[in-house]
Design a protein around this motif. Structure first.
Motif, PDB file in Angstrom:
ATOM      1  N   THR A   1       0.855  -1.196   0.000  1.00 59.32           N
ATOM      2  CA  THR A   1       0.000   0.000   0.000  1.00 59.32           C
ATOM      3  C   THR A   1       0.883   1.235   0.000  1.00 59.32           C
ATOM      4  OG1 THR A   1      -0.187   0.356   2.400  1.00 59.32           O
ATOM      5  CG2 THR A   1      -1.743  -1.206   1.416  1.00 59.32           C
TER       6      THR A   1
ATOM      7  N   PHE B   1     -15.099  -0.605   1.161  1.00 57.03           N
ATOM      8  CA  PHE B   1     -13.716  -0.625   0.698  1.00 57.03           C
ATOM      9  C   PHE B   1     -13.647  -1.737  -0.351  1.00 57.03           C
ATOM     10  CE2 PHE B   1      -9.159  -0.904   2.626  1.00 57.03           C
ATOM     11  CZ  PHE B   1      -8.714   0.070   1.759  1.00 57.03           C
TER      12      PHE B   1
ATOM     13  N   GLY C   1     -11.897  -3.395  -4.125  1.00 55.78           N
ATOM     14  CA  GLY C   1     -10.661  -3.467  -4.910  1.00 55.78           C
ATOM     15  C   GLY C   1     -10.414  -4.909  -5.288  1.00 55.78           C
TER      16      GLY C   1
ATOM     17  N   LYS D   1      -6.469  -4.235   0.473  1.00 53.60           N
ATOM     18  CA  LYS D   1      -7.541  -3.959   1.454  1.00 53.60           C
ATOM     19  C   LYS D   1      -7.210  -4.541   2.836  1.00 53.60           C
ATOM     20  CE  LYS D   1     -10.524  -6.157  -1.107  1.00 53.60           C
ATOM     21  NZ  LYS D   1      -9.577  -6.550  -2.178  1.00 53.60           N
ATOM     22  N   THR D   2      -6.876  -5.830   2.859  1.00 55.03           N
ATOM     23  CA  THR D   2      -6.577  -6.475   4.147  1.00 55.03           C
ATOM     24  C   THR D   2      -5.342  -5.844   4.795  1.00 55.03           C
ATOM     25  OG1 THR D   2      -7.642  -8.537   3.513  1.00 55.03           O
ATOM     26  CG2 THR D   2      -5.953  -8.694   5.217  1.00 55.03           C
TER      27      THR D   2
ATOM     28  N   ASP E   1     -13.487  -7.006   7.654  1.00 56.89           N
ATOM     29  CA  ASP E   1     -12.818  -7.443   6.428  1.00 56.89           C
ATOM     30  C   ASP E   1     -13.659  -8.548   5.783  1.00 56.89           C
ATOM     31  OD1 ASP E   1     -10.992  -7.762   4.422  1.00 56.89           O
ATOM     32  OD2 ASP E   1      -9.290  -8.253   5.727  1.00 56.89           O
ATOM     33  N   GLU E   2     -14.337  -8.218   4.713  1.00 54.46           N
ATOM     34  CA  GLU E   2     -15.232  -9.137   3.995  1.00 54.46           C
ATOM     35  C   GLU E   2     -16.179  -9.884   4.946  1.00 54.46           C
ATOM     36  OE1 GLU E   2     -13.682 -11.295   0.701  1.00 54.46           O
ATOM     37  OE2 GLU E   2     -11.836 -10.131   0.713  1.00 54.46           O
TER      38      GLU E   2
ATOM     39  N   SER F   1     -14.713  -4.094   3.980  1.00 53.88           N
ATOM     40  CA  SER F   1     -14.246  -4.419   2.637  1.00 53.88           C
ATOM     41  C   SER F   1     -15.199  -5.453   2.053  1.00 53.88           C
ATOM     42  CB  SER F   1     -12.826  -4.989   2.687  1.00 53.88           C
ATOM     43  OG  SER F   1     -12.845  -6.269   3.254  1.00 53.88           O
TER      44      SER F   1
ATOM     45  N   ILE G   1      -9.687   0.778  -4.249  1.00 56.33           N
ATOM     46  CA  ILE G   1      -8.227   0.705  -4.174  1.00 56.33           C
ATOM     47  C   ILE G   1      -7.744  -0.275  -5.243  1.00 56.33           C
ATOM     48  CG2 ILE G   1      -8.522  -0.904  -2.251  1.00 56.33           C
ATOM     49  CD1 ILE G   1      -5.908  -0.202  -1.105  1.00 56.33           C
TER      50      ILE G   1
END
Ligand SMILES: Nc1ncnc2c1ncn2[C@@H]1O[C@H](COP(=O)(O)OP(=O)(O)OP(=O)(O)O)[C@@H](O)[C@H]1O
Ligand SMILES: [Mg+2]
Length: 243
Positions: free
Chosen positions: A18, A33, A35, A41-42, A158-159, A189, A206
């Motif tokens: 990143t 979020f 991408g 992302k993570t 996260d997901e 995300s 992203i």
């Protein structure tokens, strides 16, 4: 309430995952979020939550710097990791009690919360079973319940919908809306752009470690009249085979 400040991560193998990622999720907002796989992302989420130390930059949650004031920052958010396969030798209830101990949730509050959340996610009958016997979706539901057992202002997920059945996904979306409407902040995300379209006040896209588009759905659609978010995403990030 959730602030990424110039988050840059160079992994040990020299890969810059990143590059100078900055954004804000304010009180009352749900931000998506998005991408492609491997976009970063993570990595960003792990830097926001203090799991990874950034190469440079920092994150501030609820006014607390995750690197200089980690305990106060960590008490301010709920986190759902991208992988629910942890401590599977415990029963669901043992795991929830372990998490509730860490967050110092009083026993009467935790009992009430576990009861309500387990009922909402259809897990009440499975809490005394070892998590190794759970399906993927059941493990994911338990991670959702464990994240929500304390009542922090920021949610960083996260997901979170991966593997959830439609009823559980519906409940979680509803809870995200309720949480934001009560003046809190939600960042999640996702690869499911329809979910982002339904839920988010703003979307951050992203690609290859950089933010390539950020704004409300209306703003993102402004130069792409008539296109769905999915079509815009493919246009902006390219198809994998053309990379
Ligand atoms: N521990 C690590 N060491 C080296 N490189 C890593 C490590 N973890 C991730 N990466 C690399 O960093 C980049 C970003 O990975 P990351 O997991 O943040 O992507 P992501 O956007 O979450 O992807 P996905 O949608 O598949 O979950 C990828 O190129 C990945 O290979
Ligand atoms: Mg990921």
């Amino acid at each position: 309430m959730i602030e990424a400040r110039s988050l840059t991560m160079v992994y040990g193998n020299g890969h810059k995952a990143t590059d100078d990622i900055s954004f804000n999720v304010r009180a009352g907002e749900i931000v998506g979020f998005a991408g492609p796989n491997g976009a970063g992302k993570t990595t960003v989420i792990k830097m926001l939550t203090g799991i990874l130390k950034p190469t440079s930059g920092t994150a501030v949650i609820n006014g607390f710097d995750i690197n200089s004031d980690p305990i106060k920052a960590k008490k301010s958010f709920a986190y759902i990791a991208d992988n629910p396969d942890i401590l599977i030798q415990l029963t669901g209830l043992e795991y929830l009690n372990f998490i509730a101990d860490i967050y110092e949730v009083p026993s009467d509050v935790r009992k009430q919360k576990i009861g309500v959340l387990a009922e909402r996610f259809g897990m009440a009958d499975s809490l005394n079973t070892q998590m190794r016997e759970y399906s993927h979706g059941m493990r994911q539901k338990l991670m959702v319940i464990s994240a929500l057992i304390h009542d922090p202002p920021a949610w960083i997920l996260d997901e979170p919908m991966t593997g959830l059945d439609p009823s559980a996904a519906f409940e979680l979306k509803q809870m995200m809306r309720e949480h934001a409407a009560a003046g809190n902040a939600v960042l999640f995300s996702t690869h499911v752009l329809e979910v982002a379209e339904q839920l988010c006040n703003r979307i951050i896209i992203i690609n290859k470690g950089k933010i390539i588009k950020e704004g409300t759905l209306d703003f993102i659609k402004l130069d792409n009249t008539g296109m769905t978010l999915e079509e815009i995403f493919v246009k902006l990030t390219g198809r994998p085979e053309t990379d």
